[in-house]
Design a protein around this motif. Structure first.
Motif, PDB file in Angstrom:
ATOM      1  N   THR A  67      48.651  54.649  72.029  1.00  0.00           N
ATOM      2  CA  THR A  67      49.640  54.395  70.982  1.00  0.00           C
ATOM      3  C   THR A  67      50.691  55.490  70.837  1.00  0.00           C
ATOM      4  O   THR A  67      51.709  55.267  70.188  1.00  0.00           O
ATOM      5  CB  THR A  67      48.953  54.207  69.619  1.00  0.00           C
ATOM      6  OG1 THR A  67      48.180  55.364  69.316  1.00  0.00           O
ATOM      7  CG2 THR A  67      48.057  52.975  69.629  1.00  0.00           C
ATOM      8  N   SER A  68      50.477  56.660  71.418  1.00  0.00           N
ATOM      9  CA  SER A  68      51.463  57.727  71.272  1.00  0.00           C
ATOM     10  C   SER A  68      52.373  57.762  72.500  1.00  0.00           C
ATOM     11  O   SER A  68      51.958  57.438  73.609  1.00  0.00           O
ATOM     12  CB  SER A  68      50.777  59.084  71.085  1.00  0.00           C
ATOM     13  OG  SER A  68      50.020  59.401  72.216  1.00  0.00           O
ATOM     14  N   SER A  69      53.591  58.168  72.258  1.00  0.00           N
ATOM     15  CA  SER A  69      54.538  58.275  73.371  1.00  0.00           C
ATOM     16  C   SER A  69      54.271  59.564  74.143  1.00  0.00           C
ATOM     17  O   SER A  69      53.602  60.476  73.663  1.00  0.00           O
ATOM     18  CB  SER A  69      55.970  58.261  72.846  1.00  0.00           C
ATOM     19  OG  SER A  69      56.221  59.423  72.094  1.00  0.00           O
ATOM     20  N   ARG A  70      54.823  59.656  75.336  1.00  0.00           N
ATOM     21  CA  ARG A  70      54.602  60.835  76.167  1.00  0.00           C
ATOM     22  C   ARG A  70      55.116  62.113  75.510  1.00  0.00           C
ATOM     23  O   ARG A  70      54.540  63.180  75.664  1.00  0.00           O
ATOM     24  CB  ARG A  70      55.299  60.667  77.513  1.00  0.00           C
ATOM     25  CG  ARG A  70      54.539  59.844  78.497  1.00  0.00           C
ATOM     26  CD  ARG A  70      55.232  59.930  79.857  1.00  0.00           C
ATOM     27  NE  ARG A  70      54.434  59.340  80.893  1.00  0.00           N
ATOM     28  CZ  ARG A  70      53.541  60.012  81.608  1.00  0.00           C
ATOM     29  NH1 ARG A  70      53.343  61.278  81.379  1.00  0.00           N
ATOM     30  NH2 ARG A  70      52.857  59.413  82.550  1.00  0.00           N
ATOM     31  N   LYS A  71      56.200  62.009  74.786  1.00  0.00           N
ATOM     32  CA  LYS A  71      56.812  63.206  74.184  1.00  0.00           C
ATOM     33  C   LYS A  71      56.072  63.684  72.936  1.00  0.00           C
ATOM     34  O   LYS A  71      56.183  64.845  72.561  1.00  0.00           O
ATOM     35  CB  LYS A  71      58.270  62.917  73.848  1.00  0.00           C
ATOM     36  CG  LYS A  71      59.115  62.679  75.089  1.00  0.00           C
ATOM     37  CD  LYS A  71      60.547  62.391  74.738  1.00  0.00           C
ATOM     38  CE  LYS A  71      61.354  62.125  76.009  1.00  0.00           C
ATOM     39  NZ  LYS A  71      62.746  61.798  75.727  1.00  0.00           N
ATOM     40  N   SER A  72      55.347  62.789  72.272  1.00  0.00           N
ATOM     41  CA  SER A  72      54.705  63.189  71.025  1.00  0.00           C
ATOM     42  C   SER A  72      53.230  63.575  71.209  1.00  0.00           C
ATOM     43  O   SER A  72      52.565  63.904  70.235  1.00  0.00           O
ATOM     44  CB  SER A  72      54.799  62.051  70.009  1.00  0.00           C
ATOM     45  OG  SER A  72      54.035  60.942  70.444  1.00  0.00           O
ATOM     46  N   ARG A  73      52.719  63.548  72.414  1.00  0.00           N
ATOM     47  CA  ARG A  73      51.320  63.901  72.649  1.00  0.00           C
ATOM     48  C   ARG A  73      51.107  65.410  72.562  1.00  0.00           C
ATOM     49  O   ARG A  73      51.983  66.188  72.874  1.00  0.00           O
ATOM     50  CB  ARG A  73      50.875  63.411  74.019  1.00  0.00           C
ATOM     51  CG  ARG A  73      50.759  61.917  74.097  1.00  0.00           C
ATOM     52  CD  ARG A  73      50.238  61.501  75.444  1.00  0.00           C
ATOM     53  NE  ARG A  73      50.315  60.051  75.564  1.00  0.00           N
ATOM     54  CZ  ARG A  73      50.270  59.409  76.708  1.00  0.00           C
ATOM     55  NH1 ARG A  73      50.152  60.073  77.837  1.00  0.00           N
ATOM     56  NH2 ARG A  73      50.340  58.102  76.732  1.00  0.00           N
ATOM     57  N   SER A  74      49.912  65.772  72.147  1.00  0.00           N
ATOM     58  CA  SER A  74      49.547  67.184  72.034  1.00  0.00           C
ATOM     59  C   SER A  74      48.390  67.481  72.987  1.00  0.00           C
ATOM     60  O   SER A  74      47.328  66.851  72.910  1.00  0.00           O
ATOM     61  CB  SER A  74      49.124  67.500  70.601  1.00  0.00           C
ATOM     62  OG  SER A  74      48.518  68.769  70.532  1.00  0.00           O
ATOM     63  N   LYS A  89      45.221  68.668  71.135  1.00  0.00           N
ATOM     64  CA  LYS A  89      44.455  67.591  70.505  1.00  0.00           C
ATOM     65  C   LYS A  89      43.679  66.800  71.556  1.00  0.00           C
ATOM     66  O   LYS A  89      42.522  66.422  71.330  1.00  0.00           O
ATOM     67  CB  LYS A  89      45.383  66.662  69.727  1.00  0.00           C
ATOM     68  CG  LYS A  89      44.642  65.566  69.003  1.00  0.00           C
ATOM     69  CD  LYS A  89      45.544  64.728  68.122  1.00  0.00           C
ATOM     70  CE  LYS A  89      44.722  63.673  67.425  1.00  0.00           C
ATOM     71  NZ  LYS A  89      45.505  62.861  66.519  1.00  0.00           N
ATOM     72  N   GLU A  90      44.294  66.553  72.704  1.00  0.00           N
ATOM     73  CA  GLU A  90      43.616  65.815  73.762  1.00  0.00           C
ATOM     74  C   GLU A  90      42.416  66.583  74.289  1.00  0.00           C
ATOM     75  O   GLU A  90      41.330  66.012  74.475  1.00  0.00           O
ATOM     76  CB  GLU A  90      44.583  65.526  74.903  1.00  0.00           C
ATOM     77  CG  GLU A  90      45.659  64.526  74.559  1.00  0.00           C
ATOM     78  CD  GLU A  90      46.635  64.310  75.694  1.00  0.00           C
ATOM     79  OE1 GLU A  90      46.367  64.769  76.816  1.00  0.00           O
ATOM     80  OE2 GLU A  90      47.673  63.677  75.448  1.00  0.00           O
ATOM     81  N   TYR A 123      44.519  56.945  70.774  1.00  0.00           N
ATOM     82  CA  TYR A 123      45.584  57.956  70.674  1.00  0.00           C
ATOM     83  C   TYR A 123      46.446  57.955  71.926  1.00  0.00           C
ATOM     84  O   TYR A 123      47.676  58.028  71.853  1.00  0.00           O
ATOM     85  CB  TYR A 123      44.959  59.339  70.448  1.00  0.00           C
ATOM     86  CG  TYR A 123      45.947  60.483  70.479  1.00  0.00           C
ATOM     87  CD1 TYR A 123      46.806  60.706  69.406  1.00  0.00           C
ATOM     88  CD2 TYR A 123      46.020  61.328  71.572  1.00  0.00           C
ATOM     89  CE1 TYR A 123      47.713  61.759  69.430  1.00  0.00           C
ATOM     90  CE2 TYR A 123      46.920  62.377  71.604  1.00  0.00           C
ATOM     91  CZ  TYR A 123      47.763  62.585  70.532  1.00  0.00           C
ATOM     92  OH  TYR A 123      48.671  63.613  70.572  1.00  0.00           O
ATOM     93  N   GLU A 124      45.822  57.867  73.093  1.00  0.00           N
ATOM     94  CA  GLU A 124      46.569  57.872  74.350  1.00  0.00           C
ATOM     95  C   GLU A 124      47.426  56.618  74.496  1.00  0.00           C
ATOM     96  O   GLU A 124      48.530  56.674  75.038  1.00  0.00           O
ATOM     97  CB  GLU A 124      45.620  57.985  75.539  1.00  0.00           C
ATOM     98  CG  GLU A 124      44.973  59.335  75.680  1.00  0.00           C
ATOM     99  CD  GLU A 124      45.957  60.432  76.000  1.00  0.00           C
ATOM    100  OE1 GLU A 124      46.869  60.209  76.808  1.00  0.00           O
ATOM    101  OE2 GLU A 124      45.808  61.523  75.433  1.00  0.00           O
TER     102      GLU A 124
END
Length: 78
Positions: A41-48, A51-52, A38-39
């Motif tokens: 493959t996701s962009s900085r702006k779309s991370r939650s 969820k982390e 998840y870390e």
């Protein structure tokens, strides 16, 4: 007074320790791997952040109890 004292015993049978260790460590490693994927493959702006934190906490609990049962099954009583 001495008659009412019961010896301390484990709530989990000793024979289950190796199985629980393998199961919980495997689940913890899979959740940890999904966290890293998840870390990566996701962009900085779309991370939650929620969820982390949730994924990290669940992985930590499984790896912690898996390590505990691994130590107990190898004879190290903590």
């Amino acid at each position: 007074m001495a008659q009412s004292v019961k010896p301390i015993s484990s709530p989990v049978p000793d024979a289950w320790y190796p199985t629980l260790a393998v199961l919980m460590l495997a689940i913890g490693l899979v959740i940890t791997a999904s966290f890293f994927i998840y870390e990566a493959t996701s962009s900085r702006k779309s991370r939650s952040l929620a969820k982390e934190l949730t994924t990290g906490a669940v992985a930590s609990v499984f790896l912690g109890f898996g390590s505990l049962f691994l130590l107990l099954s190898s004879g190290v009583y903590v």
